[in-house]
Design a protein around this motif. Structure first.
Motif, short mmCIF file in Angstrom:
data_model
loop_
_atom_site.label_atom_id
_atom_site.label_comp_id
_atom_site.label_asym_id
_atom_site.label_seq_id
_atom_site.Cartn_x
_atom_site.Cartn_y
_atom_site.Cartn_z
N GLU A 96 -35.33 -30.74 -3.67
CA GLU A 96 -35.31 -29.92 -2.01
C GLU A 96 -37.22 -29.60 -2.81
OE1 GLU A 96 -34.23 -26.37 0.81
OE2 GLU A 96 -32.31 -27.35 -0.76
N ALA A 97 -37.39 -28.60 -3.68
CA ALA A 97 -38.18 -27.82 -3.72
C ALA A 97 -39.54 -28.93 -4.16
CB ALA A 97 -38.11 -26.83 -5.34
N ALA A 98 -39.55 -30.36 -4.65
CA ALA A 98 -40.03 -30.65 -4.50
C ALA A 98 -40.30 -32.19 -3.04
CB ALA A 98 -39.50 -32.33 -5.90
N GLU A 99 -39.22 -31.98 -2.26
CA GLU A 99 -39.70 -32.35 -1.50
C GLU A 99 -40.14 -31.87 -0.71
OE1 GLU A 99 -35.59 -33.83 -0.30
OE2 GLU A 99 -35.79 -35.98 -1.22
N LYS A 100 -39.70 -30.85 -0.58
CA LYS A 100 -40.99 -29.70 0.62
C LYS A 100 -42.43 -29.64 0.04
CE LYS A 100 -37.66 -26.00 1.14
NZ LYS A 100 -36.94 -24.58 0.93
N GLU A 101 -43.38 -30.56 -0.77
CA GLU A 101 -43.74 -30.11 -1.17
C GLU A 101 -44.47 -32.22 -1.20
OE1 GLU A 101 -46.05 -28.19 -1.92
OE2 GLU A 101 -44.32 -26.72 -2.10
N GLY A 102 -43.61 -32.99 -0.94
CA GLY A 102 -44.44 -34.39 -0.80
C GLY A 102 -44.01 -35.24 -1.83
N LEU A 103 -42.73 -34.92 -2.64
CA LEU A 103 -43.05 -35.49 -3.85
C LEU A 103 -40.87 -35.93 -3.07
CD1 LEU A 103 -43.90 -32.58 -6.47
CD2 LEU A 103 -45.19 -35.14 -5.69
N GLU A 104 -41.13 -37.40 -3.36
CA GLU A 104 -39.58 -38.21 -3.56
C GLU A 104 -39.34 -38.04 -4.58
OE1 GLU A 104 -38.65 -42.43 -1.60
OE2 GLU A 104 -41.21 -41.94 -1.88
N SER A 105 -37.91 -37.96 -4.43
CA SER A 105 -37.57 -38.01 -5.31
C SER A 105 -37.07 -39.86 -5.97
CB SER A 105 -35.66 -37.66 -5.53
OG SER A 105 -34.94 -37.67 -6.14
N VAL A 106 -37.32 -40.55 -6.95
CA VAL A 106 -37.08 -42.18 -6.68
C VAL A 106 -35.84 -42.35 -7.88
CG1 VAL A 106 -39.09 -42.46 -5.87
CG2 VAL A 106 -39.28 -42.15 -8.75
N GLN A 107 -35.58 -41.37 -9.08
CA GLN A 107 -34.39 -42.32 -10.00
C GLN A 107 -34.06 -40.26 -10.87
OE1 GLN A 107 -36.14 -45.11 -12.10
NE2 GLN A 107 -33.94 -45.50 -13.12
N ASN A 108 -33.00 -40.69 -10.75
CA ASN A 108 -32.19 -39.77 -11.71
C ASN A 108 -31.97 -40.34 -12.91
OD1 ASN A 108 -33.33 -37.94 -10.10
ND2 ASN A 108 -31.00 -37.70 -9.09
N VAL A 109 -32.46 -40.25 -14.48
CA VAL A 109 -31.44 -41.08 -15.60
C VAL A 109 -30.78 -40.00 -16.40
CG1 VAL A 109 -32.31 -42.46 -17.57
CG2 VAL A 109 -33.84 -42.69 -14.98
N ALA A 110 -29.80 -40.51 -16.78
CA ALA A 110 -29.04 -39.55 -17.74
C ALA A 110 -29.70 -39.78 -19.14
CB ALA A 110 -27.86 -40.16 -17.97
N MET A 111 -29.86 -39.40 -19.83
CA MET A 111 -30.31 -38.55 -20.83
C MET A 111 -29.54 -38.71 -22.48
SD MET A 111 -33.54 -40.02 -20.04
CE MET A 111 -34.55 -39.88 -21.73
N PRO A 112 -30.03 -38.43 -23.31
CA PRO A 112 -28.79 -38.03 -24.40
C PRO A 112 -28.54 -36.88 -23.94
CG PRO A 112 -30.70 -38.90 -25.53
CD PRO A 112 -31.10 -39.36 -24.29
N ALA A 113 -27.70 -35.84 -25.26
CA ALA A 113 -27.38 -34.46 -25.11
C ALA A 113 -27.09 -33.96 -24.09
CB ALA A 113 -28.39 -33.23 -25.96
N ASN A 114 -26.85 -34.98 -22.64
CA ASN A 114 -26.39 -33.83 -21.53
C ASN A 114 -27.47 -34.05 -20.55
OD1 ASN A 114 -23.45 -34.38 -21.66
ND2 ASN A 114 -23.43 -32.96 -23.07
N ASN A 115 -28.74 -34.49 -20.56
CA ASN A 115 -30.08 -33.72 -20.47
C ASN A 115 -30.10 -35.07 -19.12
OD1 ASN A 115 -30.97 -31.40 -21.48
ND2 ASN A 115 -31.05 -32.69 -23.07
N MET A 116 -31.56 -34.78 -18.39
CA MET A 116 -31.50 -36.05 -17.26
C MET A 116 -33.10 -35.68 -17.44
SD MET A 116 -29.26 -35.34 -14.45
CE MET A 116 -29.23 -36.63 -13.59
N SER A 117 -33.95 -37.11 -17.14
CA SER A 117 -35.47 -37.07 -16.17
C SER A 117 -35.04 -37.88 -15.16
CB SER A 117 -36.27 -38.56 -17.43
OG SER A 117 -36.54 -37.99 -18.85
N LEU A 118 -35.41 -36.03 -14.02
CA LEU A 118 -36.06 -36.54 -12.49
C LEU A 118 -37.69 -37.45 -12.38
CD1 LEU A 118 -34.33 -32.98 -11.68
CD2 LEU A 118 -33.42 -35.17 -12.52
N LEU A 119 -37.68 -38.77 -11.44
CA LEU A 119 -38.82 -39.21 -11.47
C LEU A 119 -39.15 -38.62 -9.68
CD1 LEU A 119 -37.75 -40.39 -14.32
CD2 LEU A 119 -38.51 -42.43 -13.45
N PHE A 120 -40.20 -38.18 -9.34
CA PHE A 120 -40.22 -38.22 -8.70
C PHE A 120 -42.16 -38.74 -8.28
CE2 PHE A 120 -38.14 -34.45 -9.28
CZ PHE A 120 -37.11 -34.47 -8.15
#
Length: 123
Positions: A96-120
């Motif tokens: 939501e914070a990203a979208e308020k600034e015109g950054l579109e969520s394009v992909q969420n990628v599960a990563m090792p150790a229960n982390n994620m990469s979020l791509l905008f």
């Protein structure tokens, strides 16, 4: 593609000349160990400094719907015990914070150790 050594720059001032300049902003393990206002500032800066189509990539631990795996919940508790302004953030709030600034969520990628990469992507 442009890579800039930001280590000697104050990201709040003196960066106007870089508006719309960057193809990529990468932020690793910062959002959970900083006050929420730092995330809002990150989104504002990414929106300002990325060129159209540029990418913001975030890496770290996140909650989804207010919950996560036990290790991330314990990590969240540990962070908040050190500083109540810190903590594992809800994915939905970050998007939501990203979208308020015109950054579109394009992909969420599960990563090792229960982390994620979020791509905008800057629209």
């Amino acid at each position: 593609s442009t890579v800039h050594d930001g280590a000697d720059n104050d990201v709040v001032s003196g960066m106007e000349k870089y508006s719309g300049y960057f193809d990529l902003v990468l932020c690793i393990n910062m959002i959970h160990i900083a006050p929420w206002e730092a995330t809002v500032g990150l989104m504002e800066c990414a929106a300002q400094f990325l060129r159209k189509g540029g990418m913001l990539v975030l890496y770290g631990a996140y909650k989804i719907g207010g919950t996560s795996v036990e290790s991330n919940l314990k990590f969240d508790e540990s962070l908040r015990s050190r500083n109540p302004a810190w903590g594992v953030r809800n994915l939905e709030d970050v998007v939501e914070a990203a979208e308020k600034e015109g950054l579109e969520s394009v992909q969420n990628v599960a990563m090792p150790a229960n982390n994620m990469s979020l791509l905008f992507r800057k629209s």
